[in-house]
Design a protein around this motif. Structure first.
Motif, PDB file in Angstrom:
ATOM      1  N   ALA A 100       0.831  -1.212   0.000  1.00 29.52           N
ATOM      2  CA  ALA A 100       0.000   0.000   0.000  1.00 29.52           C
ATOM      3  C   ALA A 100       0.861   1.256   0.000  1.00 29.52           C
ATOM      4  CB  ALA A 100      -0.925  -0.017   1.211  1.00 29.52           C
ATOM      5  N   ILE A 101       1.960   1.241   0.742  1.00 31.51           N
ATOM      6  CA  ILE A 101       2.862   2.397   0.783  1.00 31.51           C
ATOM      7  C   ILE A 101       3.516   2.621  -0.574  1.00 31.51           C
ATOM      8  CG2 ILE A 101       5.009   3.286   1.791  1.00 31.51           C
ATOM      9  CD1 ILE A 101       4.182   1.841   4.407  1.00 31.51           C
ATOM     10  N   GLU A 102       3.979   1.534  -1.183  1.00 27.72           N
ATOM     11  CA  GLU A 102       4.601   1.649  -2.514  1.00 27.72           C
ATOM     12  C   GLU A 102       3.601   2.200  -3.529  1.00 27.72           C
ATOM     13  OE1 GLU A 102       6.896  -1.138  -5.847  1.00 27.72           O
ATOM     14  OE2 GLU A 102       6.135  -2.031  -3.985  1.00 27.72           O
ATOM     15  N   SER A 134       9.238   7.329  -0.845  1.00 29.56           N
ATOM     16  CA  SER A 134       8.945   8.755  -0.856  1.00 29.56           C
ATOM     17  C   SER A 134       9.908   9.504  -1.783  1.00 29.56           C
ATOM     18  CB  SER A 134       9.030   9.317   0.565  1.00 29.56           C
ATOM     19  OG  SER A 134       8.835  10.703   0.578  1.00 29.56           O
ATOM     20  N   LYS A 135      11.179   9.118  -1.747  1.00 34.26           N
ATOM     21  CA  LYS A 135      12.178   9.747  -2.611  1.00 34.26           C
ATOM     22  C   LYS A 135      11.854   9.531  -4.086  1.00 34.26           C
ATOM     23  CE  LYS A 135      16.489   9.943   0.021  1.00 34.26           C
ATOM     24  NZ  LYS A 135      17.869   9.364   0.117  1.00 34.26           N
ATOM     25  N   ASN A 136      11.371   8.350  -4.404  1.00 38.48           N
ATOM     26  CA  ASN A 136      11.073   8.001  -5.789  1.00 38.48           C
ATOM     27  C   ASN A 136       9.741   8.572  -6.264  1.00 38.48           C
ATOM     28  OD1 ASN A 136      13.445   6.497  -5.929  1.00 38.48           O
ATOM     29  ND2 ASN A 136      12.437   4.616  -5.252  1.00 38.48           N
ATOM     30  N   GLN A 153      16.131   9.771   8.249  1.00 42.78           N
ATOM     31  CA  GLN A 153      15.401   8.604   7.810  1.00 42.78           C
ATOM     32  C   GLN A 153      14.190   8.941   6.938  1.00 42.78           C
ATOM     33  OE1 GLN A 153      14.597   5.632  10.832  1.00 42.78           O
ATOM     34  NE2 GLN A 153      16.320   6.339  12.056  1.00 42.78           N
ATOM     35  N   LEU A 154      13.551  10.069   7.211  1.00 43.63           N
ATOM     36  CA  LEU A 154      12.308  10.370   6.507  1.00 43.63           C
ATOM     37  C   LEU A 154      12.265  11.754   5.866  1.00 43.63           C
ATOM     38  CD1 LEU A 154       9.759   8.907   9.078  1.00 43.63           C
ATOM     39  CD2 LEU A 154      10.437   7.887   6.911  1.00 43.63           C
TER      40      LEU A 154
END
Length: 417
Positions: free
Chosen positions: A60-62, A116-118, A152-153
């Motif tokens: 779900a996060i991806e 998140s970076k992607n 980390q975030l």
């Protein structure tokens, strides 16, 4: 076309060694309510994920970050346990996370960071209403570690809101359906109270500031934090409702002090009730809502006072074991700082010390009186002995005198040759 999309994850049930969380699913429902409201959050797409396993949660996060477009606003919300390892690395728990193997059964913060970076979206909000210490099950020692959430975030255009610092636990509220931080995030949006500049829009930093102030009014030891850059600073999370209730609430917020509204405050507030067309019942409900966090802290302080007084009454001075229990109760249950309880402890121990000194004084007085009585008895015995000795000596002297008298008389009467 730009969209507002959100993924809300709540985990209330866990594997072996990790206690359940009653509020997590309610947190998701409350956030969904305000985000989906077209007059408030206006999010077109809100997905709920309740008690997922690790694979479902990662998927779900991806999906959330992968499918977002450049101009979208992406919001990720998690309510549940957060666990750190000995190096201070963060893991978000799932329904199959177990105490002994939490790394392999939870979602690594690095995974969220990479997704998140992607992500193409330039506006991202991550909200973590989670505990970080991992000290939940018996024998699972709390770790005073530092979680570098910025590393980390954090990233450009991304805002991270956390309910507590790395070395703290987030506090579930006894008797409340929502966790403390989420309760005030929702309240800040729903009531419009987080719109501090009256712009009609609630910026993410305004919402965090509002929730943090309310949380710390209840439990000062809990310190929500925010990580953002200048891009994240300008993210609008919701519209602020416009109503008489909102205007009156802001006045009450302005005049409230330490959980009370003074008589002077009502010099303004009572006329304003009529100005805003509010009934006394509506106004009083708003006043109670505003004052509630302060009153709850005062109630927590009173609970600590009762516990400390009981402990001191049972045994004084307190031993290390009881002091440790009281410290855990103060910090982990009531969320109070040392400066909140030190005056209470001094007040109670001062009275106890006075009582102790008074008991000691009375004991010394009784001992002195007993010693005096003993001395008197000894003196009386000694006096009686001396009296008897005197009488004896007088008797001996009388006998000796008699004998001498008879002897002298006998000499006088002896015949002479």
């Amino acid at each position: 076309m730009a969209k507002k999309i959100a993924l809300l994850i709540g985990v209330s049930q866990y594997g072996e060694g990790i206690p359940s969380l009653a509020a997590a699913l309610n947190d998701v429902a409350a956030m969904e309510r305000v985000l989906q409201n077209p007059s408030l959050g206006g999010f077109e797409q809100v997905e709920r994920l309740l008690n997922p396993d690790a694979i479902a949660m990662r998927t779900a996060i991806e999906k959330l970050f992968k499918e977002a477009s450049r101009d979208d606003l992406v919001l990720f919300f998690f309510s549940g346990h957060g666990i750190t390892n000995d190096e201070g690395h963060l893991y978000l728990t799932t329904r199959n996370t177990v105490k002994d193997y939490f790394k392999s059964t939870s979602v690594d913060a690095n995974f969220i960071q990479q997704e998140s970076k992607n992500c193409r979206a330039k506006r991202q909000v991550l909200i973590l209403d989670a505990c970080y210490s991992g000290a939940f099950a018996e024998g699972w020692r709390a770790k005073s570690v530092s979680v570098d959430l910025k590393q980390q975030l954090g990233a450009e255009g991304r805002v991270v809101l956390t309910s507590s610092s790395a070395t703290q636990k987030s506090f579930e509220q006894e008797g409340s359906i929502l966790s403390l931080y989420t309760q005030y995030l929702v309240e800040g949006i729903e009531t419009g109270a987080a719109d501090k500049d009256n712009s009609g829009s609630i910026f993410i930093h305004e919402l965090h500031d509002y929730a943090k102030a309310k949380v710390q009014a209840v439990k000062p030891n809990m310190i929500p934090s925010i990580i953002l850059d200048k891009e994240g600073f300008n993210i609008i999370i919701a519209n602020a409702p416009k109503s008489s209730e909102v205007q009156y609430r802001k006045l009450v917020e302005k005049y409230a002090q330490n959980g009370e509204l003074s008589d002077f405050a009502f010099l303004v507030l009572k006329p304003k009730r009529k100005t805003f067309g509010l009934t006394d019942e509506q106004a009083e409900q708003i006043e109670n809502e505003v004052l509630e966090p302060f009153r709850r802290r005062l109630a927590n302080i009173e609970l600590y006072k009762q516990a400390f007084a009981k402990a001191v009454e049972q045994k004084y001075p307190l031993d290390e074991h009881i002091l440790k229990i009281l410290k855990d109760y103060q910090q982990e249950v009531l969320g109070l700082r040392d400066e909140d309880v030190v005056p209470i402890e001094l007040e109670i121990t001062s009275v106890k010390e006075i009582q102790k000194q008074e008991v000691k004084r009375l004991q010394c007085q009784r001992e002195a009186e007993a010693a005096e009585k003993l001395q008197q008895k000894q003196n009386e015995k000694f006096g009686n002995l001396i009296g008897r000795l005197r009488a004896g000596m007088l008797g001996v002297l009388w006998v000796v005198g008699c004998l001498l008298g008879w002897w002298g008389l006998s000499l006088l009467l002896r015949p002479k040759f």
